[in-house]
Enzyme design. Structure first.
Site, mmCIF file in Angstrom:
data_model
loop_
_atom_site.group_PDB
_atom_site.id
_atom_site.type_symbol
_atom_site.label_atom_id
_atom_site.label_comp_id
_atom_site.label_asym_id
_atom_site.label_seq_id
_atom_site.Cartn_x
_atom_site.Cartn_y
_atom_site.Cartn_z
ATOM 1 N N TYR A 175 0.997 -1.213 0.298
ATOM 2 C CA TYR A 175 0.023 0.057 -0.346
ATOM 3 C C TYR A 175 0.904 1.381 -0.136
ATOM 4 C CZ TYR A 175 -4.029 2.758 1.789
ATOM 5 O OH TYR A 175 -4.702 3.832 1.939
ATOM 6 N N LYS A 196 -1.077 -1.827 -3.754
ATOM 7 C CA LYS A 196 -2.538 -0.912 -3.991
ATOM 8 C C LYS A 196 -1.848 1.065 -4.235
ATOM 9 C CE LYS A 196 -6.141 2.183 -2.015
ATOM 10 N NZ LYS A 196 -6.215 2.626 -1.019
#
Length: 311
Positions: free
Chosen positions: A138, A166
């Site tokens: 992330y 992500k």
């Protein structure tokens, strides 16, 4: 369920409805999950930024994963954030969320202490070694103060330590470097590259992204699924029109008075106000110490929903 590699499509970062006394409102959470599933989403990401994971206790975090994974019952992959400052704390979360039913875990770089790129790579290798499920990186430098280097991510992907990224960095050029690297390196297989942006999903998919993790998809999952479908069918004019409609709707995150609250309070408050106005959750409360929206600000959220055809 078997985690798909690569993971594709729309994977909303699921908001965490709260009661007025700031406990997890499980019935509202499950209605929200049903709303997202009915909208056609391709996975669910709990305990991310839009989930207010940083504000939840460990007990509340586990409750969210247990409730969502149990309710979905394998129909969609459930990704769970394991966001914390250091590797040992993240590994504690990995054990908790996988025991609760998560199909994959999502981890940021370490934070609070200053972190070197070698330490970031070691962090992810240790998480992967300790996780029974795939690990998604992330990239959110606004929160953890470190930008994940594209070459580090791609090397970890080649090793099998990471199953995806992500990207909420806002750096479209850097995002493109990961997308093209993942596509061009023969040693990188089944790696998902997902944008965390609400506003450039069409552009991200056009350059080869696998999907999107937009917080606004809580409010309008059908819109983001429609956008994804238009992009994949090659209808770029239709996709541009749908993206622009969603960009206009995203204006609701600005309703909060910046003299009175931060951007997070305004955005998360607006998402929850919208869900409340749409009859999906019972209470629009955000976690402490975030500042709640005033009635006139909630009214403005309603106007954005009306203009988007959602009320």
């Amino acid at each position: 369920m078997t985690f798909p590699t690569p993971l594709t499509g729309v994977v909303p970062p699921v908001c965490t409805p709260l009661t007025p006394d700031r406990e997890v409102d499980v019935p509202s959470l499950l209605r929200l999950v049903d709303h997202l599933v009915e909208g056609g989403v391709h996975g669910l990401f709990v305990l991310g930024s839009s989930s207010e994971a940083a504000y939840l206790t460990d007990r509340q975090r586990r409750l969210v994963v247990e409730a969502v994974a149990g309710h979905v019952a394998g129909r969609l992959p459930v990704l769970a954030g394991v966001i914390d400052m250091t590797t040992p704390r993240v590994l504690d979360h990995v054990r908790a969320v996988t025991a609760a039913g998560a199909d994959a875990v999502v981890a940021t770089a370490p934070f609070y202490a200053r972190t070197h790129r070698a330490e970031i790579a070691r962090h992810y290798r240790l998480i992967a070694a300790g996780s029974p499920v795939p690990v998604i990186a992330y990239d959110i430098p606004v929160s953890v103060h470190t930008k994940l280097p594209a070459d580090v991510i791609l090397d970890l992907a080649a090793e099998g330590a990471l199953a995806g990224l992500k990207d909420s960095s806002g750096d479209l050029a850097g995002f493109r470097e990961v997308v093209t690297g993942a596509r061009g390196r023969p040693d990188v297989r089944g790696f998902s590259v997902l944008t965390g942006s609400e506003l450039v999903v069409d552009a991200a998919l056009a350059i080869g992204a696998d999907g999107a993790v937009p917080g606004l998809a809580n409010v309008d999952p059908h819109g983001y699924v429609r956008l994804d479908r238009l992009c994949r069918s090659g209808d770029w004019e239709g996709a541009r029109s749908e993206q622009e409609r969603l960009c206009a709707l995203f204006g609701l995150v600005t309703v909060g008075d910046p003299e009175r609250m931060g951007g997070g309070s305004s955005a998360l408050g607006a998402f929850k106000a919208a869900l409340h106005l749409r009859g999906i959750i019972d209470c629009p409360a955000t976690a402490e110490p975030q500042v709640p929206l005033a009635p006139e600000e909630v009214e403005r959220v309603g106007k954005y929903l009306a203009l988007a055809g959602l009320l």
